[in-house]
Scaffold this motif. Structure first.
Motif: not given
Length: 301
Positions: A83-87
């Motif tokens: 995942g990109q870990g946007k949060r």
């Protein structure tokens, strides 16, 4: 009895008949009496010293001499770390979320050490966003006492789709432990795996009791008429923890080349009448979704 690859592979394995059990350290008791199939002989695992393994009946399974007799399976741990870990941006602009530090170690290394304590040393990472950094950090895992392999998503496949990329890395009789790469838990994996096997499920979900306090007054209506108001009620639910056990034999039924989440697989299996188990995790568990979660874990680890 033979040791696979004469201990030259990262994860040595004890192979008896059709059984294959990864055992990093083996100490064989002398005095095996006239049997070349190990019936009646004892084996001690140095990393798992409370247990002894015994050979039973037709020598087709190895059993634990514990509270109840349960047989050991070959469990492969599959860690979702793509995942990109946007949060958690801007922290994840530079590194993927599983490598964010908790004190002196990355999140996922803390979890890997816990898995190793339960002799779960055969690891496959599912990588995507900046996955090369994770591979460069852990490499083949030998430094950490693990056997680590990697698979890469060329497109987003969800939380279940990446399993289609490891069909050639597992055997149909294996069991796969699927874990999100952004959680920390003190789960007793031995009890979790034993529950899965003794209850004979096709898939088991690790769940946790979760209390959610609604930050507003909640209006109760009856027949579209006001029936009362409850100030900031607290609701208690069971949530999925991102920890699953499933039979590797299920992998061929997962669609390839498209996004497919674990919730999709669970729903499909339920409709087909497959056995879905639920295991309540009483130990500490925390999913790291935002900066507050990360700081919470840093203070308590």
């Amino acid at each position: 009895l033979r040791l696979k690859n004469n201990w030259l592979c990262p994860t040595p394995a004890l192979c008896v008949g059709k059984s294959k059990i990864p055992l990093p350290i083996l100490q064989f008791y002398r005095g095996i009496k006239g049997s070349n199939n190990l019936c009646g002989s004892k084996i001690r695992i140095a990393d798992f010293s409370p247990f002894r393994l015994y050979r039973k009946k037709n020598c087709d399974k190895l059993w634990l001499n514990q509270d109840q007799k349960k047989y050991i399976m070959n469990v492969i741990t599959f860690i979702l770390a793509g995942g990109q870990g946007k949060r958690l941006r801007p922290l994840t602009f530079a590194i993927p979320k599983p490598l964010l530090p908790i004190k002196e170690k990355p999140i996922v290394e803390v979890m890997l050490q816990k898995l190793k304590n339960y002799n779960l040393t055969d690891i496959i990472f599912s990588l995507g966003y900046k996955g090369f950094l994770i591979e460069n950090y852990f490499r083949n895992g030998r430094t950490f006492g693990l056997n680590i392999r990697y698979s890469y998503e060329e497109e987003t496949l969800g939380t279940c789709g990446p399993l289609t990329l490891i069909k050639d890395l597992v055997n149909s009789e294996d069991v796969i432990l699927v874990i999100n790469g952004d959680i920390i838990t003190n789960l007793n994996f031995t009890k979790f795996i034993n529950a899965f096997k003794t209850q004979e499920h096709d898939l088991m979900i690790g769940v946790k009791s979760y209390k959610h306090k609604v930050p507003f007054g909640v209006i109760d209506l009856k027949d579209n008429q006001f029936n009362g108001i409850i100030e900031k009620p607290e609701k208690k639910v069971l949530i999925s923890t991102g920890i699953y056990l499933l039979k590797a034999g299920l992998l061929p039924r997962i669609p390839t080349g498209r996004k497919y989440d674990m919730t999709d697989l669970i729903s499909d299996l339920h409709q087909e009448g497959k056995s879905i188990g639920v295991y309540k995790i009483k130990e500490m568990w925390k999913g790291i979704e935002n900066l507050d979660d990360l700081n919470y874990i840093r203070k308590r680890t």
